[in-house]
Design an enzyme around this catalytic site. Structure first.
Site, PDB file in Angstrom:
ATOM      1  N   LYS A 111      26.184   0.646  25.590  1.00 28.01           N
ATOM      2  CA  LYS A 111      27.059   0.271  26.710  1.00 28.01           C
ATOM      3  C   LYS A 111      26.866  -1.199  27.083  1.00 28.01           C
ATOM      4  O   LYS A 111      27.828  -1.908  27.385  1.00 28.01           O
ATOM      5  CB  LYS A 111      26.783   1.157  27.937  1.00 28.01           C
ATOM      6  N   LYS A 194      31.877   7.368  15.683  1.00 28.39           N
ATOM      7  CA  LYS A 194      32.352   8.630  16.235  1.00 28.39           C
ATOM      8  C   LYS A 194      33.709   8.508  16.921  1.00 28.39           C
ATOM      9  O   LYS A 194      34.144   7.406  17.268  1.00 28.39           O
ATOM     10  CB  LYS A 194      31.322   9.169  17.225  1.00 28.39           C
ATOM     11  N   LYS A 197      36.687   7.880  23.459  1.00 30.84           N
ATOM     12  CA  LYS A 197      37.780   7.339  24.244  1.00 30.84           C
ATOM     13  C   LYS A 197      37.740   5.822  24.319  1.00 30.84           C
ATOM     14  O   LYS A 197      38.761   5.161  24.386  1.00 30.84           O
ATOM     15  CB  LYS A 197      37.673   7.917  25.659  1.00 30.84           C
TER      16      LYS A 197
HETATM   17  P1  AMP Z   1      31.690  12.438  27.163  1.00 31.09           P
HETATM   18  O1  AMP Z   1      33.138  12.279  26.828  1.00 31.09           O
HETATM   19  O2  AMP Z   1      30.849  11.314  26.721  1.00 31.09           O
HETATM   20  O3  AMP Z   1      31.481  12.882  28.572  1.00 31.09           O
HETATM   21  O4  AMP Z   1      31.177  13.636  26.269  1.00 31.09           O
HETATM   22  C1  AMP Z   1      31.376  14.980  26.634  1.00 31.09           C
HETATM   23  C2  AMP Z   1      30.898  15.904  25.567  1.00 31.09           C
HETATM   24  O5  AMP Z   1      31.634  15.709  24.377  1.00 31.09           O
HETATM   25  C3  AMP Z   1      29.416  15.704  25.190  1.00 31.09           C
HETATM   26  O6  AMP Z   1      28.846  16.964  24.950  1.00 31.09           O
HETATM   27  C4  AMP Z   1      29.481  14.923  23.912  1.00 31.09           C
HETATM   28  O7  AMP Z   1      28.374  15.180  23.073  1.00 31.09           O
HETATM   29  C5  AMP Z   1      30.761  15.472  23.295  1.00 31.09           C
HETATM   30  N1  AMP Z   1      31.347  14.481  22.393  1.00 31.09           N
HETATM   31  C6  AMP Z   1      31.995  13.342  22.735  1.00 31.09           C
HETATM   32  N2  AMP Z   1      32.404  12.681  21.629  1.00 31.09           N
HETATM   33  C7  AMP Z   1      31.973  13.415  20.563  1.00 31.09           C
HETATM   34  C8  AMP Z   1      32.082  13.268  19.143  1.00 31.09           C
HETATM   35  N3  AMP Z   1      32.739  12.253  18.605  1.00 31.09           N
HETATM   36  N4  AMP Z   1      31.524  14.220  18.362  1.00 31.09           N
HETATM   37  C9  AMP Z   1      30.890  15.284  18.908  1.00 31.09           C
HETATM   38  N5  AMP Z   1      30.748  15.490  20.225  1.00 31.09           N
HETATM   39  C10 AMP Z   1      31.299  14.571  21.050  1.00 31.09           C
END
Ligand code: AMP
Length: 331
Positions: A111, A194, A197
């Site tokens: 970040k 990965k 967003k």
């Molecule tokens: P976040 O959008 O960072 O709040 O992530 C929410 C959930 O989605 C968490 O459990 C992350 O590990 C999962 N997640 C987000 N992006 C990925 C990705 N590219 N592959 C696997 N899990 C993801």
């Protein structure tokens, strides 16, 4: 029954990474565990949403949780800011979280690299808030994607430190959970890293994307000029597309294209077309339900009120006990 907690930051629509890394497991786990699934709007404040955007983003995640199949009668679905006890526990845990360990977190370093102009304390203490989210319900299993593994380790550290400090065994250790043997990492379409967003336009496929948008994004995904030697190792961008195919397509389809690649006979046009179609099929039931649920405001209100009540009940019990352990007393 073991307790499960997990959440998604309310920064808008869910993508396939969120779905396959987390939400798909939520849907399966609600039948076997005592589940708490939340919408992380406190966490979203690190990127400074406007008051106009904040609620819409929370609503979108709630709609998509329901569209994906989380049943509010089985699992507790709630908005993080409806449970201020989480913020209180975050405060207590912060007193024993150290600058050095927080600065070493890989996601904090990422970040800082990506947004050097917005290195706020909320970002630094993000893993502390995440620990509070989990241990407030004394959860032991946390369905998350691979990117959250280090944060789970930190959650165990903070819970264990509290236990040691107050000579108690109050908080159990939470572990990252996936039904498959490994935590999932869903790659993006831009050839590197990965799906996410904040990774730039065209990297992520959203559950709410229309069929045309999905096809367009996949056809534009980064690839290369094709293999030149039989059985050669795949470069990252191509490996990512195969990893995506492994997630959304059948085993036979995956094997078919893998073998064409290995024989240097693959045509990326056909490969991507198939990948896009399988993504369209995988997301179709959710896409339809998203619109239906979005229109039902009174149902959304009912779900969020019920979830807030159940989550607050569990969280207040923990906070009451934590306050006693710390030594707060009334006169
Ligand atoms: P976040 O959008 O960072 O709040 O992530 C929410 C959930 O989605 C968490 O459990 C992350 O590990 C999962 N997640 C987000 N992006 C990925 C990705 N590219 N592959 C696997 N899990 C993801």
């Amino acid at each position: 029954m073991e307790t499960v907690v997990s959440g998604i930051r309310s920064t808008g629509k869910l993508h396939l990474g969120n779905y396959y890394g987390a939400v798909q497991n939520f849907v399966k786990m609600q039948h076997e565990y005592n589940c708490f699934f939340f919408i992380a709007d406190y966490h979203s404040l690190t990127t400074h949403p406007t008051p106009e955007n904040l609620h819409g983003n929370v609503k979108q995640v709630l709609i998509e949780y329901l569209a994906a199949g989380i049943d509010p009668e089985r699992a507790t679905i709630y908005v993080q800011s409806d449970v201020p006890q989480i913020a209180e526990l975050y405060l207590y845990l912060n007193m024993n979280a150290y600058l050095g360990e927080l600065e070493r977190s890989a996601s904090f370093k990422d970040k800082v690299r990506a947004h050097p102009d917005n290195v706020n304390a909320g970002l630094l203490t993000y893993p502390v808030l995440m620990a509070a989210d989990i241990i407030i319900h004394k959860a032991t299993k946390v369905p998350v994607g691979k990117d959250q593994e280090q944060h789970l380790e930190m959650a165990r550290t903070f819970g264990n430190r509290f236990n040691r400090l107050y000579k108690t065994e109050y908080f159990p250790e939470p572990y990252a959970f996936s039904f498959s043997d490994k935590l999932v990492k869903v790659p993006g379409l831009d050839g590197k890293g990965k799906m996410g967003k904040s990774e730039g336009e065209g990297n992520a496929v959203y559950l709410s994307d229309s069929e045309e948008v999905i096809r367009k994004k996949v056809m534009r995904a980064v690839s290369d000029s094709g293999p030149t030697e039989e059985d050669q190792e795949k470069p990252e961008a191509i490996q990512n597309l195969f990893d995506l195919m492994k997630i959304v397509s059948t085993e036979d389809t995956f094997m078919h294209f893998d073998s064409l690649y290995n024989k240097c006979q693959i045509r990326y046009g056909d490969f991507k077309k198939q990948l896009a179609e399988d993504m369209v099929i995988a997301t179709a039931p959710m896409r339809e339900r998203i619109n239906e649920i979005a229109a039902d405001t009174s149902y959304l209100r009912k779900v969020s009120q019920l979830g807030a009540e159940k989550a607050r009940e569990s969280a207040s019990k923990t906070i009451k006990e934590v306050r006693e352990i710390i030594g707060f007393k009334h006169f």
